[in-house]
Design a protein around this motif. Structure first.
Motif, mmCIF file in Angstrom:
data_model
loop_
_atom_site.group_PDB
_atom_site.id
_atom_site.type_symbol
_atom_site.label_atom_id
_atom_site.label_comp_id
_atom_site.label_asym_id
_atom_site.label_seq_id
_atom_site.Cartn_x
_atom_site.Cartn_y
_atom_site.Cartn_z
ATOM 1 N N ARG A 44 8.080 7.473 -6.307
ATOM 2 C CA ARG A 44 8.954 6.900 -7.326
ATOM 3 C C ARG A 44 9.799 8.036 -7.801
ATOM 4 O O ARG A 44 11.113 7.798 -8.101
ATOM 5 C CB ARG A 44 8.048 6.311 -8.422
ATOM 6 C CG ARG A 44 8.181 4.900 -8.626
ATOM 7 C CD ARG A 44 7.271 4.379 -9.953
ATOM 8 N NE ARG A 44 6.337 3.423 -9.283
ATOM 9 C CZ ARG A 44 5.017 3.853 -9.273
ATOM 10 N NH1 ARG A 44 4.710 4.851 -9.610
ATOM 11 N NH2 ARG A 44 4.101 2.863 -8.876
ATOM 12 N N THR A 45 9.166 9.139 -8.210
ATOM 13 C CA THR A 45 10.154 10.346 -8.693
ATOM 14 C C THR A 45 11.146 10.465 -7.610
ATOM 15 O O THR A 45 12.509 10.864 -8.244
ATOM 16 C CB THR A 45 9.205 11.288 -9.128
ATOM 17 O OG1 THR A 45 8.388 11.202 -9.997
ATOM 18 C CG2 THR A 45 10.069 12.606 -9.676
ATOM 19 N N LEU A 46 10.690 10.793 -6.464
ATOM 20 C CA LEU A 46 11.913 11.209 -5.413
ATOM 21 C C LEU A 46 12.852 10.360 -5.273
ATOM 22 O O LEU A 46 14.079 10.686 -5.075
ATOM 23 C CB LEU A 46 11.224 11.485 -3.999
ATOM 24 C CG LEU A 46 11.936 12.048 -3.081
ATOM 25 C CD1 LEU A 46 12.428 13.511 -3.439
ATOM 26 C CD2 LEU A 46 11.223 11.868 -1.815
ATOM 27 N N LEU A 47 12.525 9.027 -5.290
ATOM 28 C CA LEU A 47 13.364 7.832 -5.073
ATOM 29 C C LEU A 47 14.310 8.076 -6.225
ATOM 30 O O LEU A 47 15.585 7.723 -6.050
ATOM 31 C CB LEU A 47 12.741 6.579 -4.812
ATOM 32 C CG LEU A 47 12.108 6.471 -3.520
ATOM 33 C CD1 LEU A 47 11.028 5.204 -3.548
ATOM 34 C CD2 LEU A 47 12.904 6.591 -2.432
ATOM 35 N N THR A 75 9.403 2.163 -1.669
ATOM 36 C CA THR A 75 9.007 2.060 -3.186
ATOM 37 C C THR A 75 7.709 1.377 -3.284
ATOM 38 O O THR A 75 7.422 0.354 -2.777
ATOM 39 C CB THR A 75 10.054 1.157 -3.485
ATOM 40 O OG1 THR A 75 11.366 1.767 -3.588
ATOM 41 C CG2 THR A 75 10.020 0.663 -4.926
ATOM 42 N N PRO A 76 6.784 2.047 -4.014
ATOM 43 C CA PRO A 76 5.383 1.617 -4.265
ATOM 44 C C PRO A 76 5.562 0.357 -5.012
ATOM 45 O O PRO A 76 6.264 -0.149 -5.960
ATOM 46 C CB PRO A 76 4.861 2.744 -5.131
ATOM 47 C CG PRO A 76 5.723 3.755 -5.193
ATOM 48 C CD PRO A 76 7.073 3.327 -4.687
ATOM 49 N N VAL A 77 4.531 -0.452 -4.659
ATOM 50 C CA VAL A 77 4.497 -1.963 -5.252
ATOM 51 C C VAL A 77 3.697 -1.812 -6.521
ATOM 52 O O VAL A 77 2.615 -0.932 -6.554
ATOM 53 C CB VAL A 77 3.805 -2.867 -4.032
ATOM 54 C CG1 VAL A 77 3.297 -4.242 -4.730
ATOM 55 C CG2 VAL A 77 4.270 -2.906 -2.743
ATOM 56 N N ALA A 78 4.184 -2.510 -7.597
ATOM 57 C CA ALA A 78 3.411 -2.472 -8.659
ATOM 58 C C ALA A 78 2.020 -3.064 -8.618
ATOM 59 O O ALA A 78 2.139 -4.138 -8.086
ATOM 60 C CB ALA A 78 4.289 -2.920 -9.859
ATOM 61 N N PRO A 79 1.154 -2.612 -9.066
ATOM 62 C CA PRO A 79 -0.302 -3.098 -9.342
ATOM 63 C C PRO A 79 -0.291 -4.548 -9.854
ATOM 64 O O PRO A 79 0.600 -5.019 -10.855
ATOM 65 C CB PRO A 79 -1.155 -2.332 -9.803
ATOM 66 C CG PRO A 79 -0.240 -1.238 -10.654
ATOM 67 C CD PRO A 79 1.253 -1.545 -10.194
ATOM 68 N N ALA A 80 -0.978 -5.459 -9.368
ATOM 69 C CA ALA A 80 -0.982 -6.775 -10.142
ATOM 70 C C ALA A 80 -1.638 -6.789 -11.434
ATOM 71 O O ALA A 80 -2.479 -5.998 -11.527
ATOM 72 C CB ALA A 80 -1.825 -7.738 -8.972
ATOM 73 N N VAL A 81 -1.028 -7.454 -12.308
ATOM 74 C CA VAL A 81 -1.882 -7.525 -13.707
ATOM 75 C C VAL A 81 -2.510 -8.775 -13.760
ATOM 76 O O VAL A 81 -1.995 -9.870 -13.639
ATOM 77 C CB VAL A 81 -0.567 -7.366 -14.731
ATOM 78 C CG1 VAL A 81 -1.025 -7.500 -16.135
ATOM 79 C CG2 VAL A 81 0.306 -6.359 -14.668
ATOM 80 N N VAL A 82 -3.927 -8.444 -14.210
ATOM 81 C CA VAL A 82 -4.682 -9.608 -14.228
ATOM 82 C C VAL A 82 -5.001 -10.074 -15.711
ATOM 83 O O VAL A 82 -5.128 -9.195 -16.507
ATOM 84 C CB VAL A 82 -6.033 -9.343 -13.596
ATOM 85 C CG1 VAL A 82 -6.922 -10.699 -13.642
ATOM 86 C CG2 VAL A 82 -5.831 -9.154 -12.094
#
Length: 82
Positions: A44-47, A75-82
């Motif tokens: 994320r930081t590098l991108l 690009t990392p996928v955001a974790p699912a919020v439950v």
């Protein structure tokens, strides 16, 4: 995360792959290495540095090209919020 340190690390990866005779394979190799071995925060930081003017960082041309070409898959996928 120290942006310059990440850029330096990415540039070292780029130096290794830049010696490959097939540029497409080198670009894919750079992206694949970063995708497989860098944690999401690092990616994320590098991108995020890609959105800065090129003169603001010392990223090599081959690394910049690889990141731009493979940005979506890096690009990392955001974790699912439950």
């Amino acid at each position: 995360m120290d942006e310059q340190n990440l850029i330096d690390m990415a540039n070292r990866i780029g130096e290794f792959f830049e010696s490959m005779p097939d540029r497409e394979e080198a670009l894919d190799g750079i992206a694949d290495h970063i995708r497989r071995f860098w944690e999401p925060r690092m990616r994320r930081t590098l991108l995020a540095t890609l959105d800065q003017p090129p003169a603001d960082n010392e990223m090599s041309a081959i690394v910049r090209e690889a990141l731009l070409r493979h940005r979506a898959s890096l690009t990392p996928v955001a974790p699912a919020v439950v």
